[in-house]
Scaffold this active site. Sequence first.
Site, PDB file in Angstrom:
ATOM      1  CE  LYS A 232      -0.287  -0.920   4.959  1.00 17.43           C
ATOM      2  NZ  LYS A 232      -1.704  -1.443   5.992  1.00 17.43           N
TER       3      LYS A 232
ATOM      4  CE1 TYR B 288      12.331  31.374   3.197  1.00 14.48           C
ATOM      5  CE2 TYR B 288      12.151  28.998   2.553  1.00 14.48           C
ATOM      6  CZ  TYR B 288      11.472  30.168   2.522  1.00 14.48           C
ATOM      7  OH  TYR B 288      11.456  30.189   1.260  1.00 14.48           O
TER       8      TYR B 288
HETATM    9  C1  LIG Z   1      -0.538  -1.888   6.993  1.00 12.11           C
HETATM   10  C2  LIG Z   1      -0.931  -3.128   7.503  1.00 12.11           C
HETATM   11  C3  LIG Z   1       0.146  -4.307   7.246  1.00 12.11           C
HETATM   12  C4  LIG Z   1       1.901  -4.154   7.701  1.00 12.11           C
HETATM   13  O1  LIG Z   1       2.033  -3.589   8.016  1.00 12.11           O
HETATM   14  P1  LIG Z   1       3.217  -2.778   8.755  1.00 12.11           P
HETATM   15  O2  LIG Z   1       3.402  -3.025  10.267  1.00 12.11           O
HETATM   16  O3  LIG Z   1       3.812  -1.932   8.196  1.00 12.11           O
HETATM   17  O4  LIG Z   1       4.462  -4.457   8.647  1.00 12.11           O
HETATM   18  C5  LIG Z   1      -0.556  -5.371   7.606  1.00 12.11           C
HETATM   19  N1  LIG Z   1      -1.815  -5.614   7.703  1.00 12.11           N
HETATM   20  C6  LIG Z   1      -2.711  -4.553   7.483  1.00 12.11           C
HETATM   21  C7  LIG Z   1      -4.062  -4.823   7.648  1.00 12.11           C
HETATM   22  C8  LIG Z   1      -2.085  -3.350   6.972  1.00 12.11           C
HETATM   23  O5  LIG Z   1      -2.877  -2.484   7.365  1.00 12.11           O
END
Ligand SMILES: *Cc1c(COP(=O)(O)O)cnc(C)c1O
Length: 350
Positions: A39, A247
């Site tokens: 994702k 800045y």
């Molecule tokens: C993002 C997510 C993961 C992965 O989590 P990490 O902490 O990055 O390993 C796994 N399962 C779900 C449902 C998630 O939303």
Amino acid sequence: MMTQFRSPSRLRLDGDALVSNWQLLARKSGKASCGAAVKANGYGTDAHGVVMRLAKAGCRDFFVATWGEALALGSLPKGTQLSVLHGVRKEDMAWATGSNARPTLNSVEQVLRWKPTGKPCDVMVDTGMNRLGISPEDVGAGLLGDLNIDTIMSHLASADQAVQQNEDQRAAFAALSGMTSARRMSLANSAGVFLGADFAFDLTRPGLALYGGVPCEAAQGMLRQVAFPEAQILQRASIKAGETVGYNATFTAKAPMEIATLNLGYADGYLRAFSGPDGAAGGTAEGGRMPVIGRVSMDLLAICVDDEPELVAGDWISLDYDLPAASALSGLSQYELLTNLGPRFDRVWT
Ligand SMILES: *Cc1c(COP(=O)(O)O)cnc(C)c1O
């Protein structure tokens, strides 16, 4: 023929490190299959490139948050599967039913929406995080009857800490075994993979650790950095003692000094938190050799190049971005440090 435009900033992505991290997580997952959360564009890297490389290494299960992310991935390598974690809204149905990806159904409403399709799905059960998922009570009451379920999942709220909540969630999840038609059960994220064999079930879902993030103490020293932000020098200059940089003039040169201005800033995800306290250096580049000085701007930052007489405009500089170290320095989580990496970088796999 069009010549390809090259950005003055690039994210170097180490494909060997990615695969090596996944292989470590797959070993730690024991008998369970090891999937990959891709994702948010593979946590800011390049989801498509991640899927191609991990599929070649043997990864079969991928996870995105939304249907937009599923679409952006395009067609997947043979033998792989994609699950859309946020399930299916009414307005997703046309896409979702025409897609090979499965929704991860999160609510009673989503279950009832999907049931008539008869198509495969995954289901998220909330075992105590109170984020997304149906309740174990609804499972017990038969809500999931007649669903074609591939994987039943739950998500750990505190896997990065040694707390009782982990065991409570594991036990609540294990109690669902055999209560549905699901072919597989999946609980562990990155940190969950390091909690032990009891947490692996049939499939693990690491994200952060694939990309070199260190999810918990037990994972220290095992994972390799994958994403390396690099930027070109736009200008080199000599400044006098007493002159200031950037800045609000937060940095004052104590002696004559050499500075270089890089094509990188907070709009690229290299945040102002790397400016460091007023007057002091913040982040560093090239293995600590060149401190970032003054305030990070939207598109630019300055580094001290006193010890680098050969560097000129056009040269590439690699900003230090070891995730645990950058997190300690900036106060940002390793997740934020990755997912903030912006669209202006060229993404270059090496
Ligand atoms: C993002 C997510 C993961 C992965 O989590 P990490 O902490 O990055 O390993 C796994 N399962 C779900 C449902 C998630 O939303």
